[in-house]
Design an enzyme around this catalytic site. Structure first.
Site, PDB file in Angstrom:
ATOM      1  N   ASP A 118      -5.620  -6.468 -11.622  1.00 44.14           N
ATOM      2  CA  ASP A 118      -4.737  -6.028 -11.194  1.00 44.14           C
ATOM      3  C   ASP A 118      -5.113  -4.479 -10.823  1.00 44.14           C
ATOM      4  OD1 ASP A 118      -2.452  -4.807 -10.013  1.00 44.14           O
ATOM      5  OD2 ASP A 118      -1.108  -5.819 -11.223  1.00 44.14           O
ATOM      6  N   LYS A 136      -0.684   2.195  -1.877  1.00 40.89           N
ATOM      7  CA  LYS A 136      -0.544   3.046  -3.011  1.00 40.89           C
ATOM      8  C   LYS A 136      -1.630   4.210  -3.074  1.00 40.89           C
ATOM      9  CE  LYS A 136       1.774  -0.624  -5.743  1.00 40.89           C
ATOM     10  NZ  LYS A 136       3.077   0.026  -5.897  1.00 40.89           N
ATOM     11  N   CYS A 196       9.627  -4.010 -11.477  1.00 44.55           N
ATOM     12  CA  CYS A 196       9.085  -5.279 -11.323  1.00 44.55           C
ATOM     13  C   CYS A 196       8.482  -5.664 -12.634  1.00 44.55           C
ATOM     14  CB  CYS A 196       7.951  -5.333 -10.311  1.00 44.55           C
ATOM     15  SG  CYS A 196       8.808  -5.089  -8.507  1.00 44.55           S
ATOM     16  N   HIS A 222       2.784  -6.611 -14.187  1.00 47.14           N
ATOM     17  CA  HIS A 222       4.171  -6.594 -13.182  1.00 47.14           C
ATOM     18  C   HIS A 222       4.238  -8.039 -12.573  1.00 47.14           C
ATOM     19  CE1 HIS A 222       4.851  -6.008  -8.722  1.00 47.14           C
ATOM     20  NE2 HIS A 222       5.175  -4.758  -9.013  1.00 47.14           N
ATOM     21  N   GLN A 241      -2.902   0.014  -9.426  1.00 49.19           N
ATOM     22  CA  GLN A 241      -2.483   1.223  -9.925  1.00 49.19           C
ATOM     23  C   GLN A 241      -3.506   2.048 -10.490  1.00 49.19           C
ATOM     24  OE1 GLN A 241       0.386   2.781  -9.629  1.00 49.19           O
ATOM     25  NE2 GLN A 241       1.927   1.112  -9.250  1.00 49.19           N
TER      26      GLN A 241
HETATM   27  N1  PMP Z   1       0.695  -4.630  -9.669  1.00 44.84           N
HETATM   28  C1  PMP Z   1       1.112  -3.366 -10.123  1.00 44.84           C
HETATM   29  C2  PMP Z   1       0.589  -3.076 -11.170  1.00 44.84           C
HETATM   30  C3  PMP Z   1       1.837  -2.548  -9.223  1.00 44.84           C
HETATM   31  O1  PMP Z   1       2.526  -1.487  -9.642  1.00 44.84           O
HETATM   32  C4  PMP Z   1       2.211  -3.055  -7.890  1.00 44.84           C
HETATM   33  C5  PMP Z   1       3.312  -2.486  -6.938  1.00 44.84           C
HETATM   34  N2  PMP Z   1       4.498  -2.043  -7.414  1.00 44.84           N
HETATM   35  C6  PMP Z   1       1.836  -4.539  -7.764  1.00 44.84           C
HETATM   36  C7  PMP Z   1       0.953  -5.213  -8.514  1.00 44.84           C
HETATM   37  C8  PMP Z   1       2.226  -5.225  -6.293  1.00 44.84           C
HETATM   38  O2  PMP Z   1       1.675  -4.555  -5.283  1.00 44.84           O
HETATM   39  P1  PMP Z   1       2.014  -4.886  -3.574  1.00 44.84           P
HETATM   40  O3  PMP Z   1       3.742  -5.127  -3.827  1.00 44.84           O
HETATM   41  O4  PMP Z   1       1.534  -3.834  -2.905  1.00 44.84           O
HETATM   42  O5  PMP Z   1       1.601  -6.252  -3.542  1.00 44.84           O
END
Ligand code: PMP
Length: 408
Positions: A198, A224, A362, A121, A201
């Site tokens: 990270d 999430k 993203c 991401h 998910q």
């Molecule tokens: N890493 C992953 C794998 C994600 O799916 C996301 C959110 N789409 C993020 C990081 C970023 O999370 P946040 O926007 O809550 O900071």
């Protein structure tokens, strides 16, 4: 798991969108919130609201207990050794930026390496690009297999004794793969690098044990995992956190302040400058209680079954390409429907009350690796069932028919 009973705990799901009962298939972007989380936050504001750590009065100590109680819940959820290792942040992005800015910028210099993957991401990619630019370190990528998985041989070949940081997502928000974090961590450690995970998910969908993984840092987002937006956490090993400098300075994080010098509070508060996200932490604590009551193993199994069902049914649709491996995947399916732009797919599905996401998620470098500019994505959570997948399939058949006729 009684899905109907679970679904009833999510007030937002009980509505019609465009004349159809809502099917919410966008939980990988943000999950919906159960009544217990909404109530906990409302109760906090109605009965306990005050600033934390300072108030001598009763509300101040209630708010502090609620905030620090939530930290204990996060520590237990991740099996951290102590609450000193849990720093509240705004979410995964802020948590990863904290590691990059505080740890990596001082740990890396010219000639060192930072290793990530092309499936990351943007939140686990750009902070490392910035560290590489600022320090002269080289950013390296573990290549992906054709099905989007990572091979241990490639991990071995990419990480070297010059690697200072390895940062990998536990679960991909596009491919649905579960990465071999434990094995990657062992290889990182053998080469003297720290391992950052990270967990945006993974945390909502499965049991996570940071001590078993042996990772050095682990980031998560509350929104999430049934919690509110604006709250997340960074787990870090105490041995590393205690050597790191804060990156935000001001109230709350200090011990002693003089005109020209100041000292910091102990862990974890030295990384939490300013009035913290108190109600958010209360909501996250309630979300953790909720998930643990349902059972993270049960949620994991339910979603894996649902993902297999969805992947199989979608793959059988003529003209549909589903991305990522067929098995060992979490509850999401990313796909494209031949010739139809994913935004059009999402728009037609929305007209049937079905919420899916369309775009690059993203993950622009991963889109290029997949050779597409965008995809549609259906992501499931504990409140979804096979009937939701059936509605999605039906909606996709209608989409194809609609565009088939339109194109002629
Ligand atoms: N890493 C992953 C794998 C994600 O799916 C996301 C959110 N789409 C993020 C990081 C970023 O999370 P946040 O926007 O809550 O900071």
């Amino acid at each position: 798991m009684n899905i109907q009973a679970i679904r009833e705990q999510f007030p937002i799901l009980n509505q019609e969108i465009n004349g159809h009962p809502l099917v919410y298939l966008d939980s990988a972007a943000t999950s919906q919130k159960p009544r217990s989380v909404l109530d906990a936050m409302k109760r906090y504001y109605e009965l306990d609201n005050a600033n934390v750590h300072r108030g001598v009065h009763t509300l101040g100590s209630r708010a502090t207990d609620a905030y620090e109680g939530a930290r204990e819940k996060v520590a237990k959820l991740l099996n951290a050794a102590s609450t000193d290792e849990i720093i509240f942040t705004r979410g995964t992005t802020t948590a990863l930026n904290l590691v990059a800015s505080s740890y990596a910028r001082s740990a890396c210099s010219e000639g060192d390496e930072i290793v990530i993957t092309p499936m990351e991401h943007h939140s686990n990619l750009i902070p490392w690009q910035q560290v590489a630019k600022a320090t002269g370190a080289t950013l390296k990528y573990i290549p992906l297999q054709p099905d989007g998985t990572i091979s241990i041989a490639d991990v071995e070949a990419t990480i070297t004794p010059r690697t200072k940081v390895v940062s990998v997502m536990y679960v991909s928000n596009v491919l649905g793969v579960i990465n071999p974090i434990r094995e990657i961590t062992q290889i990182a450690h053998r080469n003297g690098a720290v391992m950052v995970v990270d967990g945006a998910q993974s945390t909502p969908h499965m049991k996570v044990d940071v001590r078993d993984l042996d990772c050095d840092f682990y980031a998560l987002s509350g929104h999430k995992m049934c919690g509110p937006t604006g709250i997340g956490a960074l787990y870090g090993k105490k041995s590393l956190l205690s050597k790191m400098e804060p990156i935000e300075f001001g109230g709350e994080m200090i011990d002693h302040v003089d005109l020209y010098e100041s000292t910091w509070k102990d862990l974890p508060w030295r990384f939490e400058g300013g009035t913290p996200i108190i109600a958010g932490a209360v909501g996250l604590g309630a979300a953790i209680d909720f998930l643990q009551e349902v059972g993270l193993d049960e949620i994991d199994q339910h979603e894996k079954r649902l993902a297999e069902y969805a992947y199989t049914r979608l793959s059988q649709l003529e003209g549909l390409t589903a991305y990522g491996p067929a098995h060992n995947r979490v509850g999401l399916v990313t796909f494209n429907l031949e010739d139809v732009h994913p935004h059009d797919v999402a728009t037609v599905l929305d007209s049937k009350g079905i919420a899916v996401r369309a775009g690059h998620h993203c993950c622009q470098p991963l889109m290029r690796w997949l050779n597409v500019s965008a995809t549609a994505r259906a992501s499931f959570y504990l409140y979804n069932d096979e009937a939701d997948v059936d509605r999605l399939v039906e909606g996709l058949l209608q989409t194809r028919e609609f565009f088939g006729h339109a194109i002629g």
